[in-house]
Design an enzyme around this catalytic site. Structure first.
Site, PDB file in Angstrom:
ATOM      1  N   LYS A  16       0.818  -1.218   0.000  1.00  0.00           N
ATOM      2  CA  LYS A  16       0.000   0.000   0.000  1.00  0.00           C
ATOM      3  C   LYS A  16       0.847   1.262   0.000  1.00  0.00           C
ATOM      4  O   LYS A  16       2.042   1.245   0.287  1.00  0.00           O
ATOM      5  CB  LYS A  16      -0.969  -0.027   1.193  1.00  0.00           C
ATOM      6  CG  LYS A  16      -2.173  -0.927   0.922  1.00  0.00           C
ATOM      7  CD  LYS A  16      -3.228  -0.845   1.991  1.00  0.00           C
ATOM      8  CE  LYS A  16      -4.412  -1.756   1.606  1.00  0.00           C
ATOM      9  NZ  LYS A  16      -5.395  -1.862   2.689  1.00  0.00           N
TER      10      LYS A  16
ATOM     11  N   ARG B  24      -3.548 -10.156   4.949  1.00  0.00           N
ATOM     12  CA  ARG B  24      -4.014 -10.129   3.546  1.00  0.00           C
ATOM     13  C   ARG B  24      -2.878  -9.593   2.689  1.00  0.00           C
ATOM     14  O   ARG B  24      -2.507  -8.427   2.811  1.00  0.00           O
ATOM     15  CB  ARG B  24      -5.256  -9.232   3.454  1.00  0.00           C
ATOM     16  CG  ARG B  24      -5.895  -9.193   2.092  1.00  0.00           C
ATOM     17  CD  ARG B  24      -7.111  -8.267   2.087  1.00  0.00           C
ATOM     18  NE  ARG B  24      -7.748  -8.266   0.782  1.00  0.00           N
ATOM     19  CZ  ARG B  24      -7.374  -7.497  -0.228  1.00  0.00           C
ATOM     20  NH1 ARG B  24      -6.373  -6.648  -0.092  1.00  0.00           N
ATOM     21  NH2 ARG B  24      -7.994  -7.567  -1.388  1.00  0.00           N
TER      22      ARG B  24
HETATM   23  C1  9MG Z   1     -10.241  -5.635   0.018  1.00  0.00           C
HETATM   24  N1  9MG Z   1      -9.228  -5.000   0.841  1.00  0.00           N
HETATM   25  C2  9MG Z   1      -8.288  -4.114   0.418  1.00  0.00           C
HETATM   26  N2  9MG Z   1      -7.541  -3.707   1.459  1.00  0.00           N
HETATM   27  C3  9MG Z   1      -8.017  -4.364   2.552  1.00  0.00           C
HETATM   28  C4  9MG Z   1      -7.688  -4.359   3.910  1.00  0.00           C
HETATM   29  O1  9MG Z   1      -6.732  -3.578   4.389  1.00  0.00           O
HETATM   30  N3  9MG Z   1      -8.387  -5.145   4.741  1.00  0.00           N
HETATM   31  C5  9MG Z   1      -9.389  -5.924   4.275  1.00  0.00           C
HETATM   32  N4  9MG Z   1     -10.063  -6.692   5.164  1.00  0.00           N
HETATM   33  N5  9MG Z   1      -9.765  -5.957   2.987  1.00  0.00           N
HETATM   34  C6  9MG Z   1      -9.086  -5.185   2.154  1.00  0.00           C
END
Ligand code: 9MG
Length: 277
Positions: free
Chosen positions: A222, A256
């Site tokens: 990110k 994730r």
């Molecule tokens: C779909 N998505 C994109 N970024 C995310 C994040 O930080 N957390 C979660 N749960 N989903 C995300």
């Protein structure tokens, strides 16, 4: 040990687990368009499972900053064939990254095991749809919507405000029958937050953990990693791993990520050292 059931599978959430990202959108955040065909999506899924992912997170709506909304029909067309095909071919937990009630219901019918909602079930009809599936839900905090969320972000105390929001969503979920044993919390790195906000939230991961819920962190590649290291999106792996490791140390157990294998290896070492096993 703390187990959570995701459809027909149970996971021990005292251990770390990696959620591999499978974006099925033409304009995804850092891998836009790579998995536009079903074959590509399945090949990527297989790779992530072999690399040790516990979940495959299938998303048909881009949530990168500035992204525009997608129609329900378009989202259904993108997501459902992929969910169905993964379920038919692989033994994994399918997480569906959606805020759309009909995508939740249909994905659950096709065998998804988790609802991952960046809008914490705020969209009209989502609470009831999620409750009807009986599946666990990841409740994420977002300020605003993806198209505007990075405009003028101000908090008095970001940790307290995000925490209060998530606990309010927990209460709403409980009121419609989604029990606490089915909820995962996520502070929502990058969703309506500046760099100092993101750093504060990550440095207070333990505060979210202490609420008594499993914590999921999504920060893979990110902007905040790029802001700290001044590197483009394809050079953010080490920064991503460092930040995820910092949150593991504070109790986060679900991660994730785009890069599954490096995280699976790193988290295995962190777990083994922590437990001395
Ligand atoms: C779909 N998505 C994109 N970024 C995310 C994040 O930080 N957390 C979660 N749960 N989903 C995300």
């Amino acid at each position: 040990m703390s187990f959570m059931t995701f459809g027909d599978k149970s996971l021990d959430l005292s251990r770390p687990h990696v959620m591999g990202i499978l974006n099925v959108t033409p304009d995804s955040f850092s891998d836009g368009g790579s998995y536009s065909s079903l074959d590509d999506a399945l090949a990527k899924t297989e790779r992530m499972i072999l690399d040790g992912a516990s979940f495959i997170d299938v998303g048909g709506e881009s949530t990168r900053p500035g992204a525009l909304p997608v129609s329900v029909e378009e989202e259904m067309d993108r997501v459902l064939p992929v969910v169905e095909a993964i379920k038919a071919r692989f033994d994994t937990i399918i997480s569906v990254d959606t805020s759309t009630p009909s995508v939740m219901s249909e994905s659950a019918r096709l065998g998804a095991g988790l609802i991952n909602d960046v809008r914490a079930l705020e969209r009209e009809g989502a609470l009831q749809a999620a409750a009807n599936t009986g599946l666990p839900v990841c409740l994420m905090h977002m300020r605003g919507s993806p198209s505007t969320m990075q405009d003028n972000v101000v908090y008095d105390s970001v940790v307290e405000e995000v925490s209060a929001y998530l606990m309010a969503r927990v209460a709403v979920c409980e009121a419609v029958g989604i029990g606490r044993d089915k909820l995962i919390l996520d502070p929502g790195v990058g969703f309506g937050k500046s760099l100092p906000h993101n750093l504060a939230l990550l440095n207070h991961t333990v505060d979210f953990r202490r609420k008594g819920f499993p914590v999921l962190i999504g920060l893979s590649r990110k902007t905040m990693i790029g802001e700290v290291l001044n590197v483009p999106v394809d050079e953010r792996l080490y920064g991503t791993m460092g930040a995820n490791a910092a949150t593991y140390s504070q109790g986060a157990r679900l991660f994730r990520v785009h890069d599954v294998k490096p995280h699976v290896d790193m988290l295995e070492l962190m777990y083994r050292i922590e437990r001395e096993v």
